[in-house]
Scaffold this active site. Sequence first.
Site, short mmCIF file in Angstrom:
data_model
loop_
_atom_site.label_atom_id
_atom_site.label_comp_id
_atom_site.label_asym_id
_atom_site.label_seq_id
_atom_site.Cartn_x
_atom_site.Cartn_y
_atom_site.Cartn_z
N SER A 166 0.93 -1.04 0.36
CA SER A 166 -0.06 0.22 -0.05
C SER A 166 1.01 1.19 0.03
CB SER A 166 -0.65 0.21 0.95
OG SER A 166 -0.23 0.29 2.17
N SER A 172 11.92 9.71 7.20
CA SER A 172 10.53 10.88 7.51
C SER A 172 11.04 12.28 7.48
CB SER A 172 9.80 10.30 8.95
OG SER A 172 8.43 11.30 8.98
N TYR A 181 8.93 6.68 17.32
CA TYR A 181 8.39 6.94 15.78
C TYR A 181 9.18 7.55 15.03
CZ TYR A 181 7.24 7.24 10.91
OH TYR A 181 7.13 7.68 9.59
N LYS A 196 13.80 6.26 13.08
CA LYS A 196 12.92 7.34 11.94
C LYS A 196 15.48 8.21 12.32
CE LYS A 196 10.17 5.76 9.09
NZ LYS A 196 10.11 5.25 8.51
N THR A 218 -1.99 8.56 2.88
CA THR A 218 -2.05 7.08 3.31
C THR A 218 -2.14 6.76 3.78
OG1 THR A 218 0.08 6.56 4.17
CG2 THR A 218 0.33 7.30 1.74
N1 LIG Z 1 2.58 8.73 5.20
C1 LIG Z 1 2.97 9.76 4.91
O1 LIG Z 1 2.75 10.43 5.09
C2 LIG Z 1 4.98 9.19 6.01
C3 LIG Z 1 5.69 10.12 6.21
C4 LIG Z 1 6.88 10.42 6.21
C5 LIG Z 1 7.48 8.98 6.69
N2 LIG Z 1 6.17 7.41 6.14
C6 LIG Z 1 7.02 6.27 5.96
O2 LIG Z 1 6.41 5.86 4.81
C7 LIG Z 1 6.69 4.34 4.71
C8 LIG Z 1 5.27 3.65 3.58
O3 LIG Z 1 4.69 4.32 5.12
P1 LIG Z 1 2.76 4.79 3.96
O4 LIG Z 1 2.81 6.08 4.99
O5 LIG Z 1 3.34 3.91 2.52
O6 LIG Z 1 1.88 4.16 4.92
P2 LIG Z 1 1.17 2.33 4.67
O7 LIG Z 1 0.61 2.37 3.50
O8 LIG Z 1 0.64 1.81 5.90
O9 LIG Z 1 2.65 1.20 4.21
C9 LIG Z 1 3.35 0.96 5.58
C10 LIG Z 1 3.70 -0.90 4.50
O10 LIG Z 1 4.41 -0.74 5.32
C11 LIG Z 1 4.48 -2.21 5.23
N3 LIG Z 1 4.80 -3.13 6.99
C12 LIG Z 1 4.44 -3.03 7.88
N4 LIG Z 1 4.57 -3.67 8.82
C13 LIG Z 1 5.24 -4.28 8.13
C14 LIG Z 1 6.25 -5.64 9.46
N5 LIG Z 1 6.17 -6.07 9.93
N6 LIG Z 1 6.58 -6.05 7.91
C15 LIG Z 1 6.45 -6.24 6.91
N7 LIG Z 1 6.21 -4.86 6.27
C16 LIG Z 1 5.11 -4.22 6.71
C17 LIG Z 1 2.62 -2.38 5.35
O11 LIG Z 1 2.53 -3.82 4.92
P3 LIG Z 1 1.62 -5.19 5.36
O12 LIG Z 1 0.53 -4.68 6.83
O13 LIG Z 1 0.62 -5.69 4.24
O14 LIG Z 1 2.30 -5.60 5.82
C18 LIG Z 1 3.06 -1.47 4.29
O15 LIG Z 1 2.53 -2.20 3.24
C19 LIG Z 1 6.75 4.17 5.66
O16 LIG Z 1 8.12 3.38 6.34
C20 LIG Z 1 6.58 5.65 6.64
O17 LIG Z 1 7.14 5.99 8.05
C21 LIG Z 1 5.00 7.92 5.31
#
Ligand SMILES: NC(=O)c1ccc[n+]([C@@H]2O[C@H](COP(=O)([O-])OP(=O)(O)OC[C@H]3O[C@@H](n4cnc5c(N)ncnc54)[C@H](OP(=O)(O)O)[C@@H]3O)[C@@H](O)[C@H]2O)c1
Length: 256
Positions: free
Chosen positions: A8, A134, A147, A151, A182
């Site tokens: 995702s 992040s 968190y 990071k 997301t």
């Molecule tokens: N969205 C934001 O605003 C934002 C901001 C700063 C940083 N980030 C970073 O961006 C990255 C992606 O996040 P996102 O925003 O795209 O959110 P997301 O849609 O929730 O994606 C998180 C992904 O990590 C996987 N994941 C989580 N725990 C896991 C585990 N134990 N084993 C394997 N896979 C795991 C999830 O897959 P499954 O649940 O299918 O395992 C999912 O594919 C993260 O590192 C997040 O900290 C996001």
Amino acid sequence: MLVTGASSGIGAGLAEEFARRGAVVGLCARRQDRLAEVLGRCRVHSPESRMWLTDLADAGAVDALAAAALDELGGVDVLVNNAGIPKRRHVTRLDSATVESVMNINYLSPVRLTLALLPAMIERGEGRIINVSSVAATLSSPGESAYDASKAALTAFSEAMAVDLWETGVKVLVVYPGLVDTELFSLPDNDPVLDAPVRPIPVVELVAAVFDALDRNAAQVYVPKWFGEVAAQKAADVGGFLAGSAAFVADQRRQV
Ligand SMILES: NC(=O)c1ccc[n+]([C@@H]2O[C@H](COP(=O)([O-])OP(=O)(O)OC[C@H]3O[C@@H](n4cnc5c(N)ncnc54)[C@H](OP(=O)(O)O)[C@@H]3O)[C@@H](O)[C@H]2O)c1
């Protein structure tokens, strides 16, 4: 290439764009149905792409993923350490087990995967490691100390690694997303999201910025870019920045 957390959000967006550009993509995550959907979209452009169901909280599973990726993809030229979990919890309600689990998934697992795949990259004389950090790593978002620290650890590791690998042909890019639209903000077991005066950007915007950074061979990219300026302002006056954060949180509390 290999993308963690590809079921995702940002990981899915990056995987699909790499596939659209012709890369054979390896995907990993835990949710089979969601990962299979992303794989289907990748295979439209890159039929050899494949997926592994992996819980990155399990060190043995991380090792198995690395071995499978090397074997079944015939090597990993690009590694995207994207998988991560949020943890919005006030420090007075945090416990060590929670801190350890966040650190395990957001820091230790990408490091473990990197160390497993690095020797082959060095041997080949080229490779790219893209670590999704992040803005929380540098801006220390209130209510997210576990968190933020995970990071920040990933960032520091990445930067030191970039220097260590300077002459090897393996390049490291640290990505600092700000607020991206997301599922990260709707996951259970987290405090409510603060009402930040910032609109989330779509995943496609983040993906475009990452590819632009790769083209420029950049060491880091803030998305949106202005978060980098905020980080520079904070570095120039940490006390003032923290006071401003505290005032913002107090204001939010008054509004509840
Ligand atoms: N969205 C934001 O605003 C934002 C901001 C700063 C940083 N980030 C970073 O961006 C990255 C992606 O996040 P996102 O925003 O795209 O959110 P997301 O849609 O929730 O994606 C998180 C992904 O990590 C996987 N994941 C989580 N725990 C896991 C585990 N134990 N084993 C394997 N896979 C795991 C999830 O897959 P499954 O649940 O299918 O395992 C999912 O594919 C993260 O590192 C997040 O900290 C996001």
